[in-house]
Design a protein around this motif. Sequence first.
Motif, PDB file in Angstrom:
ATOM      1  N   GLU A   1      55.109  27.318  63.304  1.00 28.89           N
ATOM      2  CA  GLU A   1      53.965  27.911  62.601  1.00 28.89           C
ATOM      3  C   GLU A   1      53.874  29.406  62.897  1.00 28.89           C
ATOM      4  O   GLU A   1      54.257  29.866  63.965  1.00 28.89           O
ATOM      5  CB  GLU A   1      52.666  27.232  63.040  1.00 28.89           C
ATOM      6  N   VAL A   2      53.331  30.145  61.954  1.00 29.81           N
ATOM      7  CA  VAL A   2      53.038  31.557  62.164  1.00 29.81           C
ATOM      8  C   VAL A   2      51.651  31.639  62.783  1.00 29.81           C
ATOM      9  O   VAL A   2      50.694  31.090  62.253  1.00 29.81           O
ATOM     10  CB  VAL A   2      53.099  32.334  60.828  1.00 29.81           C
ATOM     11  N   ASN A   3      51.556  32.312  63.930  1.00 30.63           N
ATOM     12  CA  ASN A   3      50.313  32.335  64.684  1.00 30.63           C
ATOM     13  C   ASN A   3      50.217  33.673  65.417  1.00 30.63           C
ATOM     14  O   ASN A   3      51.190  34.107  66.029  1.00 30.63           O
ATOM     15  CB  ASN A   3      50.307  31.163  65.681  1.00 30.63           C
ATOM     16  N   PRO A   4      49.075  34.330  65.405  1.00 36.50           N
ATOM     17  CA  PRO A   4      48.959  35.620  66.105  1.00 36.50           C
ATOM     18  C   PRO A   4      49.011  35.500  67.624  1.00 36.50           C
ATOM     19  O   PRO A   4      49.157  36.511  68.312  1.00 36.50           O
ATOM     20  CB  PRO A   4      47.604  36.159  65.639  1.00 36.50           C
ATOM     21  N   THR A   5      48.928  34.287  68.191  1.00 38.50           N
ATOM     22  CA  THR A   5      48.994  34.132  69.642  1.00 38.50           C
ATOM     23  C   THR A   5      50.429  33.988  70.143  1.00 38.50           C
ATOM     24  O   THR A   5      50.647  33.831  71.342  1.00 38.50           O
ATOM     25  CB  THR A   5      48.184  32.910  70.107  1.00 38.50           C
ATOM     26  N   VAL A   6      51.421  34.053  69.265  1.00 34.21           N
ATOM     27  CA  VAL A   6      52.821  33.892  69.658  1.00 34.21           C
ATOM     28  C   VAL A   6      53.268  35.110  70.464  1.00 34.21           C
ATOM     29  O   VAL A   6      53.037  36.248  70.080  1.00 34.21           O
ATOM     30  CB  VAL A   6      53.722  33.707  68.420  1.00 34.21           C
ATOM     31  N   ARG A   7      53.882  34.842  71.621  1.00 35.77           N
ATOM     32  CA  ARG A   7      54.465  35.892  72.457  1.00 35.77           C
ATOM     33  C   ARG A   7      55.419  35.228  73.442  1.00 35.77           C
ATOM     34  O   ARG A   7      55.434  34.005  73.569  1.00 35.77           O
ATOM     35  CB  ARG A   7      53.397  36.695  73.186  1.00 35.77           C
ATOM     36  N   ASN A   8      56.215  36.031  74.139  1.00 33.91           N
ATOM     37  CA  ASN A   8      57.074  35.481  75.183  1.00 33.91           C
ATOM     38  C   ASN A   8      56.172  34.926  76.274  1.00 33.91           C
ATOM     39  O   ASN A   8      55.219  35.576  76.685  1.00 33.91           O
ATOM     40  CB  ASN A   8      57.989  36.555  75.763  1.00 33.91           C
ATOM     41  N   ARG A   9      56.492  33.743  76.738  1.00 32.48           N
ATOM     42  CA  ARG A   9      55.639  33.070  77.724  1.00 32.48           C
ATOM     43  C   ARG A   9      56.342  32.953  79.063  1.00 32.48           C
ATOM     44  O   ARG A   9      57.551  32.903  79.149  1.00 32.48           O
ATOM     45  CB  ARG A   9      55.258  31.676  77.226  1.00 32.48           C
ATOM     46  N   GLY A  10      55.556  32.855  80.113  1.00 36.77           N
ATOM     47  CA  GLY A  10      56.059  32.692  81.463  1.00 36.77           C
ATOM     48  C   GLY A  10      56.117  34.019  82.190  1.00 36.77           C
ATOM     49  O   GLY A  10      56.102  35.083  81.589  1.00 36.77           O
ATOM     50  N   ARG A  11      56.143  33.955  83.512  1.00 28.45           N
ATOM     51  CA  ARG A  11      56.171  35.179  84.309  1.00 28.45           C
ATOM     52  C   ARG A  11      57.568  35.765  84.381  1.00 28.45           C
ATOM     53  O   ARG A  11      57.738  36.939  84.608  1.00 28.45           O
ATOM     54  CB  ARG A  11      55.658  34.903  85.722  1.00 28.45           C
ATOM     55  N   ILE A  12      58.569  34.927  84.248  1.00 29.74           N
ATOM     56  CA  ILE A  12      59.948  35.395  84.151  1.00 29.74           C
ATOM     57  C   ILE A  12      60.296  35.253  82.684  1.00 29.74           C
ATOM     58  O   ILE A  12      60.245  34.162  82.138  1.00 29.74           O
ATOM     59  CB  ILE A  12      60.885  34.558  85.033  1.00 29.74           C
ATOM     60  N   ASP A  13      60.632  36.319  82.030  1.00 28.94           N
ATOM     61  CA  ASP A  13      60.744  36.331  80.574  1.00 28.94           C
ATOM     62  C   ASP A  13      61.939  35.523  80.066  1.00 28.94           C
ATOM     63  O   ASP A  13      62.774  36.030  79.328  1.00 28.94           O
ATOM     64  CB  ASP A  13      60.836  37.765  80.081  1.00 28.94           C
TER      65      ASP A  13
ATOM     66  N   GLU B   1      58.555  36.927  61.562  1.00 29.04           N
ATOM     67  CA  GLU B   1      59.383  36.387  62.640  1.00 29.04           C
ATOM     68  C   GLU B   1      58.769  36.674  64.006  1.00 29.04           C
ATOM     69  O   GLU B   1      58.904  35.890  64.925  1.00 29.04           O
ATOM     70  CB  GLU B   1      60.793  36.977  62.566  1.00 29.04           C
ATOM     71  N   ARG B   2      58.073  37.793  64.129  1.00 26.90           N
ATOM     72  CA  ARG B   2      57.460  38.145  65.403  1.00 26.90           C
ATOM     73  C   ARG B   2      56.361  37.157  65.774  1.00 26.90           C
ATOM     74  O   ARG B   2      56.106  36.910  66.938  1.00 26.90           O
ATOM     75  CB  ARG B   2      56.909  39.563  65.326  1.00 26.90           C
ATOM     76  N   TYR B   3      55.687  36.585  64.798  1.00 25.66           N
ATOM     77  CA  TYR B   3      54.584  35.653  65.043  1.00 25.66           C
ATOM     78  C   TYR B   3      54.966  34.207  64.793  1.00 25.66           C
ATOM     79  O   TYR B   3      54.104  33.355  64.684  1.00 25.66           O
ATOM     80  CB  TYR B   3      53.383  36.019  64.162  1.00 25.66           C
TER      81      TYR B   3
END
Length: 154
Positions: free
Chosen positions: A17-29, A8-10
């Motif tokens: 898709e499951v991807n290791p580059t998944v993260r919260n995006r943007g400067r304001i979370d 779920e984290r990725y």
Amino acid sequence: MGAIRDRERYLCHQCGEVNPTVRNRGRIDLMNRLCETCWNILANEMAIADGATAAPRPDPDPDDVSWIEPPNCPKCGSLVRKYPTSYDRWVDLATVELPAKDVPEPFRWRLTRLPDPFHVVTDIVAVRVRGVDPLPGDPVVPAHRMMCPYPDES
């Protein structure tokens, strides 16, 4: 059980898709967890819609101690302020604030200070004013393309 939580984290909220580059995006979370590809598509679409298509500021040389002047518009020559947006793209803003009643809705921006965990301002980002209209006298920063006499020339 731990393997399911790691998956779920990725997991990209856009493409699924499951991807290791998944993260919260943007400067304001406030953005979803997205992979690099989905984030670039979304951020580029937002930038085109908002007119945030300016090139980023060059990184200053750490050994240079001269004063950094604001850049000039290549079309009209007037001073502009370059700021990163909340979605990691750049926009040229006018050097003055105007009342919201004098700035058409697509050109309204506000500057927001982003504190670090210790409540020290570490960055300033430009955020498009949308959703709730500001009061007519509220100050907003207009996009430079509203004030430029040559906005569409290349």
